[in-house]
Motif scaffolding. Structure first.
Motif, PDB file in Angstrom:
ATOM      1  N   UNK A 193      40.985  37.169  30.309  1.00  0.00           N
ATOM      2  CA  UNK A 193      41.402  36.696  31.285  1.00  0.00           C
ATOM      3  C   UNK A 193      40.480  37.504  32.163  1.00  0.00           C
ATOM      4  N   UNK A 194      40.374  38.370  32.520  1.00  0.00           N
ATOM      5  CA  UNK A 194      40.428  38.811  34.200  1.00  0.00           C
ATOM      6  C   UNK A 194      39.001  39.338  33.535  1.00  0.00           C
ATOM      7  N   UNK A 195      38.243  39.981  32.585  1.00  0.00           N
ATOM      8  CA  UNK A 195      37.032  39.988  32.360  1.00  0.00           C
ATOM      9  C   UNK A 195      35.957  38.665  31.695  1.00  0.00           C
ATOM     10  N   UNK A 196      36.550  38.000  32.010  1.00  0.00           N
ATOM     11  CA  UNK A 196      35.408  36.174  31.638  1.00  0.00           C
ATOM     12  C   UNK A 196      35.447  35.409  32.648  1.00  0.00           C
ATOM     13  N   UNK A 197      36.999  35.529  33.308  1.00  0.00           N
ATOM     14  CA  UNK A 197      37.036  35.609  34.934  1.00  0.00           C
ATOM     15  C   UNK A 197      36.291  35.565  35.832  1.00  0.00           C
ATOM     16  N   UNK A 198      36.091  37.553  35.843  1.00  0.00           N
ATOM     17  CA  UNK A 198      35.030  38.056  37.098  1.00  0.00           C
ATOM     18  C   UNK A 198      33.739  37.803  36.585  1.00  0.00           C
ATOM     19  N   UNK A 199      33.438  37.933  35.079  1.00  0.00           N
ATOM     20  CA  UNK A 199      32.066  37.877  34.943  1.00  0.00           C
ATOM     21  C   UNK A 199      31.707  36.508  35.072  1.00  0.00           C
ATOM     22  N   UNK A 200      32.790  34.770  34.560  1.00  0.00           N
ATOM     23  CA  UNK A 200      32.199  34.052  34.958  1.00  0.00           C
ATOM     24  C   UNK A 200      31.793  33.110  36.627  1.00  0.00           C
ATOM     25  N   UNK A 201      32.977  33.985  37.655  1.00  0.00           N
ATOM     26  CA  UNK A 201      32.588  33.742  39.184  1.00  0.00           C
ATOM     27  C   UNK A 201      31.544  33.997  39.265  1.00  0.00           C
ATOM     28  N   UNK A 202      31.199  34.585  38.671  1.00  0.00           N
ATOM     29  CA  UNK A 202      29.643  35.874  39.478  1.00  0.00           C
ATOM     30  C   UNK A 202      28.578  35.077  38.785  1.00  0.00           C
ATOM     31  N   UNK A 221      44.282  48.250  36.818  1.00  0.00           N
ATOM     32  CA  UNK A 221      45.593  47.199  37.291  1.00  0.00           C
ATOM     33  C   UNK A 221      46.518  46.612  36.005  1.00  0.00           C
ATOM     34  N   UNK A 222      45.541  46.407  35.474  1.00  0.00           N
ATOM     35  CA  UNK A 222      46.362  45.733  34.322  1.00  0.00           C
ATOM     36  C   UNK A 222      47.011  47.205  32.669  1.00  0.00           C
ATOM     37  N   UNK A 223      46.609  48.201  33.459  1.00  0.00           N
ATOM     38  CA  UNK A 223      46.354  48.877  32.776  1.00  0.00           C
ATOM     39  C   UNK A 223      47.637  49.737  32.301  1.00  0.00           C
ATOM     40  N   UNK A 224      47.998  49.059  33.970  1.00  0.00           N
ATOM     41  CA  UNK A 224      49.272  50.623  34.731  1.00  0.00           C
ATOM     42  C   UNK A 224      50.351  49.359  34.249  1.00  0.00           C
ATOM     43  N   UNK A 225      49.493  48.188  34.533  1.00  0.00           N
ATOM     44  CA  UNK A 225      50.925  47.066  33.673  1.00  0.00           C
ATOM     45  C   UNK A 225      51.535  47.019  32.860  1.00  0.00           C
ATOM     46  N   UNK A 226      50.533  47.058  32.335  1.00  0.00           N
ATOM     47  CA  UNK A 226      51.015  47.016  30.375  1.00  0.00           C
ATOM     48  C   UNK A 226      51.658  48.527  30.006  1.00  0.00           C
TER      49      UNK A 226
END
Length: 527
Positions: free
Chosen positions: A200-209, A253-258
């Motif tokens: 979701x982070x990847x798709x959201x960031x790309x969609x926002x740009x 960040x998401x890798x650290x949370x994981x």
């Protein structure tokens, strides 16, 4: 004797130190070479300074923008991302939990939700622009749409795949609903939710740009459009670097949370399959679509909805039929698919070639891997202003953009396939003294075939999405995306919705074909 031993240990320690230094220095080779080549091209006027600003100009622009409005634009984009991500995460987790816990909710909701999810986020943008305008609500709705789909699917899968023994144990212990949620459901779905957040982070960031590039008066996307319109490519390059840094920070960040909070096994596959149904359950998936269709039809017929905002579903289906059989929609779809295939061939071929090279040589991987990783973290639509400035607004720019989108999935898949080849097979090839060509054709390529087709399935989807996006920004070319933008500008909402349906159907077919190709090419994996 002791002196020789001391000398040997000194030599060994010196060799280990030099090897350690080489490992640290190797990743710097490619960036330094590219920077030197860039500087030489600027100093010797190999390329116009308008087309390729010098590194010093880009650096000075970064400093100037930092002292002006750059931080403001960054914060605006991040605020939109955080609000959209939080809203989509809450909605996706709630809906996914309901689907995972209740078989009836799954039968009622999952089919129509999956059908709507087949329409990519970018294909909704023209319709959202007609409904919400081009103000702040448009950006938030686009981000929420990009987030809610992967979060819902991953959450539903995590909740539904709770081991039966754990469910039975919770029943025996007579856990309250709150305790069952806290100690069973949340831990069970946490790994899947984290995996969904990564997507979701990847798709959201790309969609926002993308939406900021298309319709915005602030944010990083707007700043890139502003720089492109004034041909200030130094501003565009600074923004691309910032997009890359933010993309890397989000991924880390998401890798650290994981790693910090998930300490239990995760599912090896992230595909939500429907449970088998019987009897009247075959009818249930059609109940909600029929109800929504009826509400839609009655509201339009009774005039409770403005016809400029929503038209009759019958009118959309008629427009779709005439557009495909008699009109320009079929030609636009053909043009889009043609460019999708061309971009896939170019970008996919380069990705496979590069992946084989990185997989075969650890030195090459250490030298080129970091640069390629940074490029992968740049939201794909951030490259649009630079590509159009360099290649214009014609077919070349469109193919280059689609190829760039297809490059990374096949690169990563091929490199992983080569790196995971059996060491015994490599040893056998050395013993048999196979030449490089025979080693490639008899060992490497057959061994990575399954990985290549896994990457190909992803690249097919990326190519289709990139084609639609490229046609939004490169409107001088023909295609279904250009068709939608033209219809949106003329407020022909029936054309927009008919094109959305066609894009969704085409995307579903492409996904199915990619999956079937993967099964045929590597059928032993599915036995």
């Amino acid at each position: 004797m002791s002196i020789s031993i001391f000398e040997n240990s000194s030599i060994r320690s010196g060799i280990s130190i030099s090897r350690s230094r080489a490992r640290w220095l190797t990743p710097l080779i490619l960036p330094v070479c590219l920077l030197a080549l860039w500087q030489m091209a600027s100093v010797n006027d190999w390329v116009s300074s308008q087309v390729l600003p010098s590194p010093a100009v880009v650096w000075n622009s970064a400093l100037d923008l930092t002292s002006e409005d750059l931080i403001t634009h960054i914060l605006i984009s991040l605020r939109r991302l955080v609000i959209g991500l939080s809203s989509g995460l809450l909605a996706g987790v709630a809906l996914g939990t309901l689907i995972g816990l209740s078989r009836r909710v799954e039968r009622l909701v999952l089919p129509i939700f999956s059908s709507l999810a087949q329409v990519p986020t970018l294909a909704w943008v023209p319709l959202f622009m007609l409904w919400f305008g081009i103000d702040e609500s448009l950006k938030l709705v686009v981000v929420i749409k990009a987030v809610i789909v992967p979060i819902t699917f991953h959450t539903a899968m995590g909740v539904r795949d709770i081991p039966f023994r754990l469910q039975e144990a919770s029943s025996v212990l007579r856990l309250s609903p709150l305790a069952r949620t806290r100690y069973l459901i949340i831990p069970a779905m946490a790994p899947s939710v984290i995996a969904g957040c990564r997507t979701a982070l990847g798709t959201a960031w790309s969609s926002l740009i993308a939406v900021e590039l298309l319709a915005s008066s602030d944010g990083l996307g707007y700043l890139m459009v502003w720089g492109r319109q004034l041909f200030m490519l130094d501003v565009v390059m600074v923004c691309i670097c910032i997009v890359a840094v933010i993309g890397i920070a989000l991924d880390r960040g998401i890798s650290w949370v994981d790693q910090a909070y998930i300490h239990w096994p995760q599912s090896s596959t992230y595909e939500l399959k429907r449970r088998p149904v019987k009897g009247f359950q075959h009818v249930e998936p059609w109940v909600l679509p029929a109800l929504l269709f009826l509400i839609w039809f009655l509201n339009v017929q009774l005039g409770t909805v403005n016809s400029n905002i929503l038209v009759s579903p019958v009118q959309v289906l008629i427009k779709l039929w005439h557009g495909v059989i008699y009109g320009d929609m079929a030609h636009a779809l053909y043009e889009s698919l043609r460019f999708t295939m061309i971009g896939l061939l170019v970008g996919g071929g380069l990705g496979i070639f590069t992946g084989v090279g990185l997989g075969l040589s650890k030195t090459v991987e250490r030298a080129c891997g970091p640069v390629l990783a940074v490029i992968r973290h740049v939201a794909i639509f951030a490259w649009v202003p630079l590509i159009t400035a360099w290649l214009g607004l014609g077919d070349e720019a469109k193919v280059a953009f689609i190829a760039l989108a297809c490059f990374s999935p096949l690169l990563v898949a091929t490199q992983a396939g080569v790196a995971n080849l059996s060491p015994q097979l490599n040893e056998a090839a050395r013993v048999m003294r196979l030449r490089f060509w025979h080693r490639m054709t008899k060992l490497i390529l057959p061994g990575v075939l399954s990985s290549v087709f896994s990457g190909l399935r992803v690249s097919l989807i990326y190519a289709w999405l990139a084609t639609i996006g490229a046609e939004y920004f490169i409107t001088t070319t023909s295609g279904i995306g250009s068709y939608m933008i033209a219809a949106q500008q003329l407020f022909r909402i029936d054309d927009v919705m008919a094109a959305m349906v066609l894009i969704g159907i085409t995307g579903a077919i492409i996904h199915k074909l990619g999956y079937q190709f993967e099964r045929l090419a590597s059928s032993w994996r599915f036995k």
